[in-house]
Write an enzyme that holds these catalytic residues in place. Structure first.
Site, short mmCIF file in Angstrom:
data_model
loop_
_atom_site.label_atom_id
_atom_site.label_comp_id
_atom_site.label_asym_id
_atom_site.label_seq_id
_atom_site.Cartn_x
_atom_site.Cartn_y
_atom_site.Cartn_z
N ASP A 1 0.82 -1.22 0.00
CA ASP A 1 0.00 0.00 0.00
C ASP A 1 0.85 1.27 0.00
O ASP A 1 1.94 1.28 0.58
CB ASP A 1 -0.91 -0.03 1.23
N ASN B 1 1.11 3.41 -3.01
CA ASN B 1 1.57 3.84 -4.34
C ASN B 1 1.00 5.20 -4.73
O ASN B 1 1.69 6.03 -5.34
CB ASN B 1 1.13 2.83 -5.42
N ARG C 1 -0.07 7.69 -2.77
CA ARG C 1 0.54 8.80 -2.02
C ARG C 1 1.98 9.04 -2.45
O ARG C 1 2.44 10.17 -2.51
CB ARG C 1 0.45 8.51 -0.50
N HIS D 1 2.08 3.16 -9.25
CA HIS D 1 1.93 1.70 -9.28
C HIS D 1 3.14 1.06 -9.97
O HIS D 1 3.58 -0.02 -9.58
CB HIS D 1 0.63 1.30 -10.00
N THR E 1 -10.69 -7.35 -3.40
CA THR E 1 -12.05 -7.39 -3.95
C THR E 1 -12.68 -6.00 -3.87
O THR E 1 -13.56 -5.67 -4.66
CB THR E 1 -12.92 -8.42 -3.18
N GLU E 2 -12.21 -5.18 -2.94
CA GLU E 2 -12.74 -3.81 -2.79
C GLU E 2 -12.13 -2.85 -3.81
O GLU E 2 -12.70 -1.80 -4.09
CB GLU E 2 -12.46 -3.28 -1.37
N ASN E 3 -10.97 -3.21 -4.37
CA ASN E 3 -10.30 -2.29 -5.31
C ASN E 3 -11.06 -2.15 -6.64
O ASN E 3 -10.80 -1.22 -7.40
CB ASN E 3 -8.85 -2.72 -5.57
N ARG F 1 -12.54 1.32 -7.46
CA ARG F 1 -11.73 2.47 -7.91
C ARG F 1 -12.18 2.90 -9.30
O ARG F 1 -12.85 2.13 -10.00
CB ARG F 1 -10.25 2.07 -7.94
N SER G 1 -7.53 -4.44 6.08
CA SER G 1 -8.14 -4.28 4.75
C SER G 1 -8.52 -5.62 4.09
O SER G 1 -8.30 -5.82 2.90
CB SER G 1 -7.23 -3.46 3.81
C1 IPE Z 1 -5.14 -2.68 0.44
O1 IPE Z 1 -4.87 -1.36 0.08
C2 IPE Z 1 -5.18 -3.53 -0.78
C3 IPE Z 1 -3.93 -3.67 -1.51
C4 IPE Z 1 -2.80 -3.12 -1.21
C5 IPE Z 1 -3.99 -4.52 -2.64
P1 IPE Z 1 -6.05 -0.31 -0.08
O2 IPE Z 1 -5.43 1.00 -0.39
O3 IPE Z 1 -7.07 -0.81 -1.02
O4 IPE Z 1 -6.66 -0.33 1.39
P2 IPE Z 1 -7.58 0.72 2.14
O5 IPE Z 1 -8.69 1.08 1.17
O6 IPE Z 1 -6.74 1.91 2.45
O7 IPE Z 1 -8.05 0.02 3.36
C1 IPE Z 2 -1.74 0.18 -3.30
O1 IPE Z 2 -1.52 1.55 -3.36
C2 IPE Z 2 -2.08 -0.40 -4.64
C3 IPE Z 2 -3.41 -1.01 -4.69
C4 IPE Z 2 -4.30 -1.02 -3.74
C5 IPE Z 2 -3.78 -1.66 -5.94
P1 IPE Z 2 -2.71 2.58 -3.32
O2 IPE Z 2 -3.15 2.87 -4.71
O3 IPE Z 2 -3.78 2.13 -2.38
O4 IPE Z 2 -1.96 3.84 -2.71
P2 IPE Z 2 -2.56 4.90 -1.70
O5 IPE Z 2 -3.09 4.16 -0.52
O6 IPE Z 2 -3.63 5.64 -2.45
O7 IPE Z 2 -1.38 5.77 -1.38
MG MG Z 3 -4.10 2.44 -0.42
#
Ligand code: IPE
Ligand code: IPE
Ligand code: MG
Length: 249
Positions: free
Chosen positions: A31, A33, A35, A48, A77-79, A82, A203
């Site tokens: 997690d 990427n 930010r 990413h 599964t929640e991603n 996006r 998560s």
């Molecule tokens: C958790 O990160 C899932 C992965 C890194 C694949 P998220 O960014 O989706 O988690 P939340 O939404 O902050 O809990």
């Molecule tokens: C993790 O990085 C990658 C995935 C969840 C696929 P994020 O995209 O969640 O990065 P932040 O949390 O927005 O920084």
């Molecule tokens: Mg994240």
């Protein structure tokens, strides 16, 4: 294409830290990427991409330490909720990652495994994942579980469905039989779960399997994670006393 010198992967024992104990199974939520991208004023996609470079560095270190199992949380599964563009970009990045790095992963003697649903992914990505599993199935080194379209609650729901579909007698339903219906069937539970990115939550990652894991949280964003960060996490792990409910020694 990320170039890595294959000779670097050979364990150079004198250079490796000597930990008093190493985890058998390490799970990582990759997690931060987005930010990281914001901090560097680049697109989320570039964040990413930087994350997938970190993935290779971290794997390389863990293979050096001969960690038996690594579970990498790449897409939950929640991603799916996006924006469509970001989801498509993540699918594209995964295709490219496999194309560019499968040979290297195979040379590292890594066995690739997938956790989660394959059927919702684009067909060509499903084929690439299956190709990775097939190509590396006889490898004897580190097992890498790629959690892609994985959710811990869904993992448990699927396990319950399998148990019901099989008509398993009630007296046979126990912690072991449930564990053996999860995506991580026949694998030991994670000993250490690493969460970079600064969030203090699970998560929905391996929620059943995490029952007695040690947690390591760090504010380091995933693209900045590297061999040294792995060492910090392993050093911390070797200081933990795992009691599993027993009294202190
Ligand atoms: C958790 O990160 C899932 C992965 C890194 C694949 P998220 O960014 O989706 O988690 P939340 O939404 O902050 O809990
Ligand atoms: C993790 O990085 C990658 C995935 C969840 C696929 P994020 O995209 O969640 O990065 P932040 O949390 O927005 O920084
Ligand atoms: Mg994240």
């Amino acid at each position: 294409m990320i170039n890595m010198n294959i000779s670097k992967i050979e364990p150079t024992e004198e250079k490796l830290l000597h930990f008093t104990k190493l985890p058998t199974h390490i799970a990582i939520t990759m997690d931060g990427n987005g930010r990281w991208a914001e901090n560097h004023q680049v697109t989320r996609m570039e964040g990413h991409q930087a994350g997938s470079k970190a993935f290779l560095k971290v794997i390389e270190r863990m293979v050096q330490y001969k960690i038996k199992i690594i579970s990498m949380f790449a897409f939950s599964t929640e991603n799916w909720s996006r924006p469509e563009d970001e989801v498509n970009n993540l699918m594209q990045l995964s295709r490219e990652f496999i194309t560019d790095n499968l040979n290297l992963i195979h040379k590292y003697n890594i066995k690739v495994n997938h956790l989660g649903n394959l059927n919702k992914l684009p067909n060509d990505l499903q084929s690439k994942i299956n190709e990775s599993i097939e190509m590396t199935k006889n490898n004897t080194g580190t097992i890498i579980n790629i959690a892609f379209d994985y959710g811990g609650k869904q993992d448990i729901v699927n396990a319950v469905k399998k148990i019901v579909a099989e008509g398993m007698p009630i007296e046979n339903i126990n912690e072991e039989s449930i564990s053996n219906k999860l995506a991580t069937a026949n694998m030991p539970d994670p000993d250490l779960i690493i969460r970079p990115g600064g969030e203090l939550r699970i998560s929905n990652f391996l929620i059943w399997q995490a029952a007695y894991a040690e947690y390591y949280f760090t504010s380091t964003l995933w693209p900045d994670f590297n061999a040294q960060e792995v060492d910090y996490a392993l050093t911390e792990f070797s200081k933990r006393e795992r009691r599993f409910g027993k009294t202190k020694d």
